[in-house]
Design an enzyme around this catalytic site. Structure first.
Site, PDB file in Angstrom:
ATOM      1  N   TYR A 210       0.823  -1.212   0.000  1.00  0.00           N
ATOM      2  CA  TYR A 210       0.000   0.000   0.000  1.00  0.00           C
ATOM      3  C   TYR A 210       0.857   1.263   0.000  1.00  0.00           C
ATOM      4  O   TYR A 210       0.685   2.140  -0.860  1.00  0.00           O
ATOM      5  CB  TYR A 210      -0.964  -0.044   1.182  1.00  0.00           C
ATOM      6  CG  TYR A 210      -1.966   1.086   1.217  1.00  0.00           C
ATOM      7  CD1 TYR A 210      -2.491   1.623   0.047  1.00  0.00           C
ATOM      8  CD2 TYR A 210      -2.397   1.617   2.425  1.00  0.00           C
ATOM      9  CE1 TYR A 210      -3.411   2.658   0.079  1.00  0.00           C
ATOM     10  CE2 TYR A 210      -3.316   2.659   2.470  1.00  0.00           C
ATOM     11  CZ  TYR A 210      -3.813   3.174   1.297  1.00  0.00           C
ATOM     12  OH  TYR A 210      -4.719   4.203   1.327  1.00  0.00           O
ATOM     13  N   GLU A 217       2.246   6.289  -7.166  1.00  0.00           N
ATOM     14  CA  GLU A 217       1.218   7.122  -7.792  1.00  0.00           C
ATOM     15  C   GLU A 217       1.511   8.609  -7.598  1.00  0.00           C
ATOM     16  O   GLU A 217       1.414   9.411  -8.544  1.00  0.00           O
ATOM     17  CB  GLU A 217      -0.147   6.768  -7.209  1.00  0.00           C
ATOM     18  CG  GLU A 217      -0.608   5.367  -7.584  1.00  0.00           C
ATOM     19  CD  GLU A 217      -1.854   4.961  -6.811  1.00  0.00           C
ATOM     20  OE1 GLU A 217      -2.558   5.861  -6.327  1.00  0.00           O
ATOM     21  OE2 GLU A 217      -2.118   3.753  -6.698  1.00  0.00           O
TER      22      GLU A 217
END
Length: 288
Positions: A210, A217
């Site tokens: 995660y 991103e």
């Protein structure tokens, strides 16, 4: 008064989930990242968008599965197997490319068709929620899936100068491992034969994947900013007949800022779900 909420590990009955997270879904955020971006027990760790997510319900609960009916269960099984296979193909292609080329440059271009197909195919996650065969939030699922679509089509596909950024590899690896784990978890759960390793991986891999996915991103969006500002792509300037303006550059800045409150909230939520499922901890929640 306090409300005592018990959540013991549910074997094959539990589900887990960015931006992308995904996950959950981030969230998900990407890796984090469905069945609908929600809790790890119901959704994606994907956070992440990196695949992450929030709270949802158990898709594989035996009682719920009986209500789904044979046709819906068969379709979900087919869908999960297909998605597992698709992301496995993507993983193999990435490994082969790096072994042959020895560099990440050109990797995205070599796997982009497969990535676009299977990530876009995930729009069916929203349909599953809409028609009720997956009892999770349409809104949460829509946010998670849309965030992945956004990264694929409106960032890496549309802004070619960033396709060779190392950050792209970060979120691609996080997404791929997350999705293989997630969809194989769903598949084995539907078949009532969930290996412990798959369950363990589902509730542990997100701890690393995660944050890696979210970092990938964010760094990719950041790398896109100069190109977006220079070209004015996707922006609408005044004056125009609709009297509406939109600046994609500032939209991306706002998008990046949204990770600040969402990432910790979703990440720690998933850690709580992990304790519930793997260790059978009793969580005491206080009423407001």
């Amino acid at each position: 008064m306090g409300r005592l909420t018990e959540a013991a590990a549910a074997g094959s009955g539990s589900r887990a989930a960015g931006w992308a997270g995904s996950p959950p879904t981030l969230l998900p955020l990407s890796p984090t990242s469905p069945r609908c971006a929600a809790t790890m027990a119901s959704s994606d760790e994907d956070g992440t968008n990196g695949g992450a997510s929030e709270a949802g319900e158990d898709r594989e609960a035996p009682g719920e599965r009986r209500r789904l009916g044979v046709l819906a269960t068969a379709w979900l099984t087919f869908y999960d197997i297909a998605m597992t296979a698709g992301w496995l193909v993507l993983a193999i292609a990435m490994v082969r490319f790096y072994m042959e080329k020895g560099t990440h440059r050109g990797l995205y271009k070599s796997i982009q068709k497969t990535l676009k197909f299977f990530q876009t195919f995930a729009l069916l996650e929203i349909v599953h929620c809409l028609i009720g065969i997956v009892p999770t939030s349409v809104i949460v699922t829509g946010v998670q899936v849309s965030s992945r679509i956004f990264m694929v089509w409106l960032i890496t596909h549309s802004i070619k100068p960033i396709q060779n950024e190392e950050s792209v590899v970060l979120f691609l690896v996080a997404w791929t491992v997350t999705e293989i784990t997630r969809y194989s978890f769903y598949t084995f759960s539907l078949l009532d034969h969930l290996p412990y390793f798959i369950k363990w991986a589902r509730y542990n891999f997100f701890i690393i994947l995660y944050p890696v996915g979210v970092a990938g991103e964010l760094l990719t969006i950041y790398a896109a900013l100069p190109h977006v500002k220079k070209t004015g792509m996707f922006s609408i300037r005044l004056p125009n007949k609709y009297n509406v303006s939109f600046d994609y550059y500032y939209f991306l800045l706002i998008t990046m800022a949204s990770y600040i409150p969402l990432f910790p909230q979703l990440y720690f939520h998933m850690l709580r779900q992990r304790r519930k499922v793997l260790h059978g901890e009793v969580i005491v929640e206080k009423d407001d």
